[in-house]
Design a protein around this motif. Structure first.
Motif, PDB file in Angstrom:
ATOM      1  N   ASP A  55       0.829  -1.208   0.000  1.00 50.26           N
ATOM      2  CA  ASP A  55       0.000   0.000   0.000  1.00 50.26           C
ATOM      3  C   ASP A  55       0.863   1.259   0.000  1.00 50.26           C
ATOM      4  OD1 ASP A  55      -2.320  -1.501  -0.003  1.00 50.26           O
ATOM      5  OD2 ASP A  55      -2.603  -1.365   2.165  1.00 50.26           O
ATOM      6  N   TYR A  56       1.948   1.238   0.770  1.00 53.87           N
ATOM      7  CA  TYR A  56       2.831   2.409   0.847  1.00 53.87           C
ATOM      8  C   TYR A  56       3.543   2.639  -0.483  1.00 53.87           C
ATOM      9  CZ  TYR A  56       1.975   1.662   5.779  1.00 53.87           C
ATOM     10  OH  TYR A  56       1.366   1.479   6.986  1.00 53.87           O
ATOM     11  N   ILE A  57       4.008   1.560  -1.067  1.00 57.11           N
ATOM     12  CA  ILE A  57       4.689   1.668  -2.365  1.00 57.11           C
ATOM     13  C   ILE A  57       3.718   2.181  -3.418  1.00 57.11           C
ATOM     14  CG2 ILE A  57       5.816   0.378  -4.223  1.00 57.11           C
ATOM     15  CD1 ILE A  57       6.765  -1.595  -1.989  1.00 57.11           C
ATOM     16  N   ASN A  58       2.546   1.578  -3.478  1.00 59.25           N
ATOM     17  CA  ASN A  58       1.572   1.951  -4.506  1.00 59.25           C
ATOM     18  C   ASN A  58       1.102   3.395  -4.363  1.00 59.25           C
ATOM     19  OD1 ASN A  58       1.606  -0.488  -5.948  1.00 59.25           O
ATOM     20  ND2 ASN A  58       0.279  -1.432  -4.434  1.00 59.25           N
ATOM     21  N   LEU A  59       0.934   3.858  -3.131  1.00 60.98           N
ATOM     22  CA  LEU A  59       0.561   5.259  -2.926  1.00 60.98           C
ATOM     23  C   LEU A  59       1.689   6.184  -3.383  1.00 60.98           C
ATOM     24  CD1 LEU A  59      -1.331   7.452  -1.924  1.00 60.98           C
ATOM     25  CD2 LEU A  59      -0.355   7.112   0.372  1.00 60.98           C
ATOM     26  N   ALA A  60       2.908   5.872  -3.013  1.00 59.35           N
ATOM     27  CA  ALA A  60       4.050   6.694  -3.418  1.00 59.35           C
ATOM     28  C   ALA A  60       4.180   6.729  -4.937  1.00 59.35           C
ATOM     29  CB  ALA A  60       5.334   6.167  -2.778  1.00 59.35           C
ATOM     30  N   VAL A  61       3.968   5.609  -5.583  1.00 55.60           N
ATOM     31  CA  VAL A  61       4.039   5.548  -7.044  1.00 55.60           C
ATOM     32  C   VAL A  61       2.899   6.355  -7.662  1.00 55.60           C
ATOM     33  CG1 VAL A  61       3.791   4.012  -9.032  1.00 55.60           C
ATOM     34  CG2 VAL A  61       5.296   3.370  -7.143  1.00 55.60           C
ATOM     35  N   GLU A  62       1.696   6.200  -7.139  1.00 56.93           N
ATOM     36  CA  GLU A  62       0.521   6.891  -7.678  1.00 56.93           C
ATOM     37  C   GLU A  62       0.691   8.410  -7.658  1.00 56.93           C
ATOM     38  OE1 GLU A  62      -3.376   7.424  -9.259  1.00 56.93           O
ATOM     39  OE2 GLU A  62      -2.002   5.737  -9.281  1.00 56.93           O
ATOM     40  N   VAL A  63       1.273   8.938  -6.591  1.00 58.06           N
ATOM     41  CA  VAL A  63       1.431  10.397  -6.493  1.00 58.06           C
ATOM     42  C   VAL A  63       2.786  10.862  -7.014  1.00 58.06           C
ATOM     43  CG1 VAL A  63      -0.205  10.561  -4.587  1.00 58.06           C
ATOM     44  CG2 VAL A  63       2.255  10.368  -4.093  1.00 58.06           C
ATOM     45  N   ARG A  64       3.556   9.917  -7.551  1.00 58.16           N
ATOM     46  CA  ARG A  64       4.896  10.207  -8.082  1.00 58.16           C
ATOM     47  C   ARG A  64       5.774  10.908  -7.046  1.00 58.16           C
ATOM     48  NH1 ARG A  64       6.348   8.581 -12.871  1.00 58.16           N
ATOM     49  NH2 ARG A  64       8.053  10.067 -12.980  1.00 58.16           N
TER      50      ARG A  64
END
Length: 100
Positions: free
Chosen positions: A39-48
């Motif tokens: 979840d942390y990785i995906n959020l960081a990726v989503e918001v660049r």
């Protein structure tokens, strides 16, 4: 001693002025060795995000490990660096110093 209820409240009010809430983050990276970190990785990726700051060893190892997951992470998300809080604070200090 400086961390009073008033100081925390002021900080949170200022934070709410600049944050962006992101809902329904799509899965972009699968980390089988620690699914809870996805979840942390995906959020960081989503918001660049430029940085993901954590003490978590599984997350930090994405930057240095030679396993397939880590290599894939570094290749796909070159913009995102996973660093511990000490490294992050040093980076912020250096940026502030350059700006002054």
């Amino acid at each position: 001693p400086e961390l009073t209820d008033e100081a925390v409240s002021t900080f949170l009010e200022k934070l709410l002025d600049i944050v962006i809430f992101v809902r329904d983050v799509p899965p972009k990276f699968h980390l089988p060795r620690d699914v809870d970190d996805e979840d942390y990785i995906n959020l960081a990726v989503e918001v660049r995000a430029d940085y993901l700051v954590s003490w978590d060893k599984d997350l930090l190892s994405l930057m240095t490990d030679f396993g397939g997951d880590a290599k894939e992470f570094r290749q796909r998300f070159r913009f995102l660096k996973v660093v511990d809080p000490v490294v992050f604070l040093e980076l912020v200090r250096q940026l502030k110093k350059k700006a002054d």
